[in-house]
Design an enzyme around this catalytic site. Structure first.
Site, short mmCIF file in Angstrom:
data_model
loop_
_atom_site.label_atom_id
_atom_site.label_comp_id
_atom_site.label_asym_id
_atom_site.label_seq_id
_atom_site.Cartn_x
_atom_site.Cartn_y
_atom_site.Cartn_z
N ASN A 39 0.91 -1.09 -0.08
CA ASN A 39 -0.08 -0.03 -0.08
C ASN A 39 0.96 1.23 0.17
O ASN A 39 1.41 1.66 1.12
CB ASN A 39 -1.01 -0.09 1.26
CG ASN A 39 -1.91 -1.06 1.17
OD1 ASN A 39 -2.83 -1.07 0.46
ND2 ASN A 39 -1.76 -2.27 2.03
N GLU A 40 1.09 1.65 -1.22
CA GLU A 40 2.06 2.96 -1.32
C GLU A 40 1.41 4.29 -0.78
O GLU A 40 0.30 4.30 -0.85
CB GLU A 40 2.48 3.07 -2.92
CG GLU A 40 3.08 1.88 -3.30
CD GLU A 40 4.46 1.56 -3.29
OE1 GLU A 40 4.89 2.08 -2.06
OE2 GLU A 40 5.31 0.77 -3.75
#
Length: 658
Positions: free
Chosen positions: A182-183
């Site tokens: 989850n950037e």
């Protein structure tokens, strides 16, 4: 959310270490940290605590006749946790028959048997060594056709929900704050999905993939929302490279720019850190700002140099008001006028500077970092890779040689995986053409190089180099190391190529050090009987080559410490091209003139295979000589800004003691 605001998620942390924090703080509640944070002396101790918690949970669920549902992470951080769980399975009978596991992520597209896949990672690190049923562990499938991905991701979450949700989620953290993949920009309600990887994430993974160009651009990741649904979450982080993002997640606002900050809202989460990863937390970096501290010499040096830096004032210009305005009034009360403290710290820093790293003959060494006697010392420099000696301490290396010491270099590993295939091909062509040109008939050697050349022509990214390829690449790097030794001025007979067995896997993943590795180091120390040992002190990655090489050295030193020659042996630790010791830690600083900086650069240039497109570039796109020069100049500038003499560059060392 303000850093000072106490919200329902703010946890009043108690300093660890029997009532004292790792930097001497007295155990008092503090309010900067919004996530419970446990700090351990090193990653091994921290990993044991986490492995024990997981094992206890598995056993408790077994007693209740229930499955234990684990969310698992990959990467370097959890490796020791998995190794300890395997050990508990083998030695303590810990069973995984009731365990159901779901991994966080997988690269896309990625075949499960690829050497880069997380499927293979988990099997090699854990699943193949315990009694978990094959039908009970799940990982995202990196081969799902793109048209089916949406439904696949939904079904992956549904499987977790069908078994009652995650009892425990293990996390690492990316340098940009990502959890799973989850950037930054991921929302708190994000679901399991295909995501485009941030450039910084791909660069960080470049080492495992043998270069950025091999790293996939996309991955499947469990979303933030299902991660937060886990009943218990533990996040692991090791090394100073994670320190800044950890501080943001623990002390900063909740923001999509640092997805790990979402964990502030979880009711049962812990960050488990080593001291380096915790180094930017307020209670560690400036403990006097949050609590009473024990003002020992190290704490005073740390506080005064920090005060000088933030105020941009030389140490000798700091005033009593500066101390009072920055939370250090109790230091004044305990030790008197600020100027006396300034003089004391200034003198300590002054005494670290020396142009004689082997000691200055016939000089008073009371305030020098090294002994004057013996005037000619036997020096042993340990270099984890074939270029760490010149990159990390090339100026000091040259000084030691020029000042008449007997200098030996021990290249601990072959460094073969850091050689690009085209470099190896160029070397092979030269050898084959050389033999032809001089009518040298060496069938076995020619065949070795021809076989290697044929393999490289048809190799796939997922294939491990053959022993012949590794031999060729190792010879290439050995030749470069010899060239550096000749350039500095030592005979190649004083270059020792140890080829430690732990390294020779052909992949980034190495074997644990074994008896053979330690014995090689121990025998060399016994042979040389050094007065000085220099070794790499970069421990950011507990599984990285530098740290593993140091573990072998440390084990050998402890075995040898009873021997008479060891009473006269001092051990100095250097850092690499990425980071330097904090100013308050430095015990020896060796200055370099502009000419010496240029000569060090020329020595680094001898390692042609590591120029112009390095295989393991890391997050820094500059070449090694550029990184080293900036670091060395930065150290010199720091001394200058604190009010000491101005030099072109400096190499810094910390003394290690038994």
């Amino acid at each position: 959310m303000s850093q000072q605001t106490v919200s329902p998620q703010t946890i009043l942390m108690q300093a660890s270490n029997n009532g004292k924090g790792t930097n001497g703080t007295i155990g008092q509640p503090i309010t900067y940290e919004k996530i419970p944070t446990q700090i351990f002396a090193d990653s091994k101790e921290a990993s044991y605590a986490v492995a024990k918690e997981i094992a206890d949970l598995i056993r408790q669920k077994q007693k209740e006749g229930k499955p234990c549902v684990l969310g698992l992470a990959t990467g370097s951080s959890p490796k020791t946790v998995y190794a300890l769980l395997v050990k508990m399975h083998r030695e303590e009978g810990l069973s995984f028959k009731n365990v159901i596991s779901f991994n966080l992520d997988e690269y896309y597209q990625m075949e499960p048997d690829s050497i880069y896949s997380y499927h293979r990672f988990m099997k090699e690190q854990l699943f193949d060594h315990v009694d978990i049923a094959k039908e009970n562990y799940f990982l995202p499938d990196g081969t799902v056709p793109s048209a089916l991905l949406r439904d696949y991701c939904t079904s992956y979450e549904n499987k977790i929900n069908a078994v009652g949700g995650l009892d425990f989620q293990l996390l690492g953290i990316g340098g940009n704050g990502h959890i799973g993949f989850n950037e930054p920009g991921s929302l708190i309600n994000s679901r399991t999905r295909l995501i485009t990887l941030d450039h910084s994430t791909r660069v960080a993974a470049g080492m495992e993939f043998g270069g950025l160009h091999n790293v996939p651009r996309k991955a499947i990741t469990l979303g933030v929302a299902p991660i937060l649904n886990a009943r218990r979450i533990v996040l692991l982080a090791w090394g100073e490279r994670k320190a800044s993002v950890i501080r943001g997640a623990v002390e900063g606002p909740v923001t999509e720019l640092n997805p790990a900050s979402y964990l502030q809202a979880h009711p049962d989460v812990s960050f488990v850190l080593d001291e380096s990863a915790a180094s930017e937390l307020t209670r560690i970096k400036t403990p006097w700002a949050v609590d009473s501290v024990i003002w020992d010499n190290k704490m005073i040096k740390k506080a005064v140099t920090h005060l000088s830096k933030i105020l941009n004032k030389p140490i000798l210009k700091l005033t009593d008001k500066d101390y009072n305005d920055n939370g250090m009034s109790d230091l004044l009360a305990q030790y008197g006028a600020g100027y006396e403290i300034n003089i004391n710290v200034f003198n300590q820093l002054q005494h670290t500077i020396t142009g004689w790293p082997g000691g200055k003959p016939n000089a008073d060494d009371t305030y020098r970092p090294e002994r004057a006697q013996p005037t000619k010392k036997r020096v042993l420099i340990f270099s984890p890779h074939p270029d760490d000696d010149i990159i990390s301490m090339g100026g000091t290396f040259q000084r030691l040689v020029d000042q008449g010491h007997e200098v030996h270099v021990a290249y601990q590993t072959s460094g073969n995986i850091a050689v690009a295939d085209d470099e190896a091909l160029r070397f092979i062509d030269f050898v084959v053409d050389f033999n032809k040109g001089f009518s040298i008939d060496s069938p076995s050697a020619n065949q070795l190089f021809l076989d290697a050349k044929e393999f490289l022509k048809h190799t796939k990214d997922s294939e491990i180099d053959t022993p012949e390829i590794r031999k060729v690449k190792g010879l290439l790097r050995r030749g470069e190391a010899k060239a550096t030794c000749r350039f500095v001025g030592i005979p190649t007979s004083q270059a020792h190529f140890l080829d430690m067995p732990f390294y020779e896997t052909g992949t980034v993943q190495k074997k644990p050090i074994g008896e053979e590795d330690i014995k090689i180091i121990e025998n060399l120390i016994e042979e040389i009987k050094p007065h000085q040992i220099y070794a790499a002190g970069d421990f950011a990655d507990p599984h990285g080559t530098h740290k593993v090489c140091w573990d072998a050295i440390e084990a050998a030193l402890h075995r040898s410490k009873h021997k008479n020659f060891m009473k006269d042996c001092w051990v100095w630790l250097y850092r690499g091209a990425w980071a330097e010791w904090d100013i308050y830690e430095i015990e020896m600083a060796v200055p370099m003139s502009p000419d010496q900086v240029l000569k060090k650069r020329q020595g680094i240039f001898k390692h042609q295979s590591q120029k112009d497109g390095v295989v393991f570039q890391g997050e820094d796109s500059r070449e090694f000589w550029q990184r080293a020069e900036e670091r060395n100049r930065g150290t010199a500038h720091l001394y200058d800004s604190l009010g000491l003499a101005e030099y072109e560059a400096m190499e810094a060392f910390v003394r290690w003691k038994f």
